[in-house]
Motif scaffolding. Sequence first.
Motif, PDB file in Angstrom:
ATOM      1  N   THR A 197      -1.227   8.808   3.013  1.00 59.72           N
ATOM      2  CA  THR A 197      -0.691   7.452   3.123  1.00 59.72           C
ATOM      3  C   THR A 197       0.809   7.448   2.867  1.00 59.72           C
ATOM      4  O   THR A 197       1.575   6.795   3.590  1.00 59.72           O
ATOM      5  CB  THR A 197      -1.409   6.500   2.142  1.00 59.72           C
ATOM      6  OG1 THR A 197      -2.797   6.472   2.483  1.00 59.72           O
ATOM      7  CG2 THR A 197      -0.835   5.095   2.206  1.00 59.72           C
ATOM      8  N   ALA A 198       1.250   8.188   1.856  1.00 56.15           N
ATOM      9  CA  ALA A 198       2.681   8.257   1.531  1.00 56.15           C
ATOM     10  C   ALA A 198       3.480   8.827   2.697  1.00 56.15           C
ATOM     11  O   ALA A 198       4.540   8.300   3.056  1.00 56.15           O
ATOM     12  CB  ALA A 198       2.896   9.090   0.270  1.00 56.15           C
ATOM     13  N   THR A 232       3.059   7.549  -6.430  1.00 57.88           N
ATOM     14  CA  THR A 232       2.037   8.457  -6.959  1.00 57.88           C
ATOM     15  C   THR A 232       2.253   9.866  -6.429  1.00 57.88           C
ATOM     16  O   THR A 232       2.177  10.845  -7.183  1.00 57.88           O
ATOM     17  CB  THR A 232       0.628   7.952  -6.593  1.00 57.88           C
ATOM     18  OG1 THR A 232       0.457   6.650  -7.142  1.00 57.88           O
ATOM     19  CG2 THR A 232      -0.458   8.872  -7.116  1.00 57.88           C
ATOM     20  N   ALA A 233       2.539   9.996  -5.143  1.00 57.84           N
ATOM     21  CA  ALA A 233       2.766  11.316  -4.546  1.00 57.84           C
ATOM     22  C   ALA A 233       4.001  11.981  -5.147  1.00 57.84           C
ATOM     23  O   ALA A 233       4.004  13.190  -5.403  1.00 57.84           O
ATOM     24  CB  ALA A 233       2.900  11.206  -3.034  1.00 57.84           C
ATOM     25  N   ALA A 290      -1.137  14.166  -6.588  1.00 62.18           N
ATOM     26  CA  ALA A 290      -1.816  13.017  -5.975  1.00 62.18           C
ATOM     27  C   ALA A 290      -2.971  13.512  -5.112  1.00 62.18           C
ATOM     28  O   ALA A 290      -2.908  14.600  -4.531  1.00 62.18           O
ATOM     29  CB  ALA A 290      -0.832  12.228  -5.117  1.00 62.18           C
ATOM     30  N   VAL A 305       0.839  -1.203   0.000  1.00 66.66           N
ATOM     31  CA  VAL A 305       0.000   0.000   0.000  1.00 66.66           C
ATOM     32  C   VAL A 305       0.877   1.257   0.000  1.00 66.66           C
ATOM     33  O   VAL A 305       0.615   2.212  -0.727  1.00 66.66           O
ATOM     34  CB  VAL A 305      -0.939   0.010   1.238  1.00 66.66           C
ATOM     35  CG1 VAL A 305      -1.689   1.324   1.360  1.00 66.66           C
ATOM     36  CG2 VAL A 305      -1.905  -1.164   1.171  1.00 66.66           C
ATOM     37  N   ARG A 331      -5.292  13.934  -1.824  1.00 65.39           N
ATOM     38  CA  ARG A 331      -4.884  14.178  -0.439  1.00 65.39           C
ATOM     39  C   ARG A 331      -4.728  12.875   0.345  1.00 65.39           C
ATOM     40  O   ARG A 331      -3.769  12.715   1.103  1.00 65.39           O
ATOM     41  CB  ARG A 331      -5.891  15.099   0.247  1.00 65.39           C
ATOM     42  CG  ARG A 331      -5.459  15.557   1.621  1.00 65.39           C
ATOM     43  CD  ARG A 331      -6.472  16.571   2.181  1.00 65.39           C
ATOM     44  NE  ARG A 331      -5.935  17.285   3.319  1.00 65.39           N
ATOM     45  CZ  ARG A 331      -5.971  16.834   4.570  1.00 65.39           C
ATOM     46  NH1 ARG A 331      -6.502  15.674   4.846  1.00 65.39           N
ATOM     47  NH2 ARG A 331      -5.465  17.561   5.550  1.00 65.39           N
ATOM     48  N   ASN A 332      -5.647  11.928   0.175  1.00 59.08           N
ATOM     49  CA  ASN A 332      -5.545  10.674   0.938  1.00 59.08           C
ATOM     50  C   ASN A 332      -4.331   9.854   0.502  1.00 59.08           C
ATOM     51  O   ASN A 332      -3.737   9.155   1.315  1.00 59.08           O
ATOM     52  CB  ASN A 332      -6.835   9.854   0.845  1.00 59.08           C
ATOM     53  CG  ASN A 332      -7.144   9.374  -0.557  1.00 59.08           C
ATOM     54  OD1 ASN A 332      -6.765   9.992  -1.551  1.00 59.08           O
ATOM     55  ND2 ASN A 332      -7.854   8.274  -0.646  1.00 59.08           N
ATOM     56  N   THR A 333      -3.912   9.972  -0.741  1.00 62.18           N
ATOM     57  CA  THR A 333      -2.712   9.278  -1.206  1.00 62.18           C
ATOM     58  C   THR A 333      -1.469   9.912  -0.596  1.00 62.18           C
ATOM     59  O   THR A 333      -0.558   9.209  -0.156  1.00 62.18           O
ATOM     60  CB  THR A 333      -2.636   9.296  -2.745  1.00 62.18           C
ATOM     61  OG1 THR A 333      -3.810   8.659  -3.259  1.00 62.18           O
ATOM     62  CG2 THR A 333      -1.397   8.587  -3.257  1.00 62.18           C
ATOM     63  N   TYR A 365       3.468   6.322   5.668  1.00 66.04           N
ATOM     64  CA  TYR A 365       4.318   5.173   5.360  1.00 66.04           C
ATOM     65  C   TYR A 365       5.793   5.535   5.502  1.00 66.04           C
ATOM     66  O   TYR A 365       6.567   4.804   6.120  1.00 66.04           O
ATOM     67  CB  TYR A 365       4.008   4.665   3.948  1.00 66.04           C
ATOM     68  CG  TYR A 365       4.884   3.512   3.518  1.00 66.04           C
ATOM     69  CD1 TYR A 365       4.792   2.276   4.153  1.00 66.04           C
ATOM     70  CD2 TYR A 365       5.783   3.652   2.481  1.00 66.04           C
ATOM     71  CE1 TYR A 365       5.594   1.207   3.758  1.00 66.04           C
ATOM     72  CE2 TYR A 365       6.589   2.598   2.073  1.00 66.04           C
ATOM     73  CZ  TYR A 365       6.490   1.374   2.715  1.00 66.04           C
ATOM     74  OH  TYR A 365       7.284   0.323   2.326  1.00 66.04           O
ATOM     75  N   ALA A 370       1.600   4.469  -3.031  1.00 65.24           N
ATOM     76  CA  ALA A 370       1.193   5.812  -2.595  1.00 65.24           C
ATOM     77  C   ALA A 370       2.357   6.786  -2.718  1.00 65.24           C
ATOM     78  O   ALA A 370       2.187   7.918  -3.190  1.00 65.24           O
ATOM     79  CB  ALA A 370       0.671   5.776  -1.161  1.00 65.24           C
TER      80      ALA A 370
END
Length: 126
Positions: A30-31, A17-18, A23, A10, A25-27, A34, A14
């Motif tokens: 997560t980035a 993509t970020a 990307a 996951v 906001r929720n991605t 993480y 993320a």
Amino acid sequence: MGRARIGAEVGEPAVATALAGEAPRNTVATAVRYTLQLLAERAEGNTVEVRVPPFGAVQCIPGPRHTRGTPPNVIEMDAPTWLALASGTLTWSDALAAHRVAASGQRADLTGYVPIPPIASLRTRA
């Protein structure tokens, strides 16, 4: 009860993509979470608090443990700056020189902890 761990399956997409830009906001959230998790695992300790509001904060780096009140060693920055540091597209010294990071305390230094190796390899995929 501890926080749920974000798995690489996951977290890595993320981050990729970020890093590619624009990307959702929720991605980005997560980035950031993480990569902060990876930092805390890599630099296990409680001496420095790294904050990336509004997405997350971790305590890391070996040394004296902080338990009450405002931590004596705090590093704070926005999400794009944190992801750039984690991926190696921005160096710690350049971030400080450009005033993209607020760092207070004798031990508030991420030299040697960023970039985070698994994240640095993702920037080539972005």
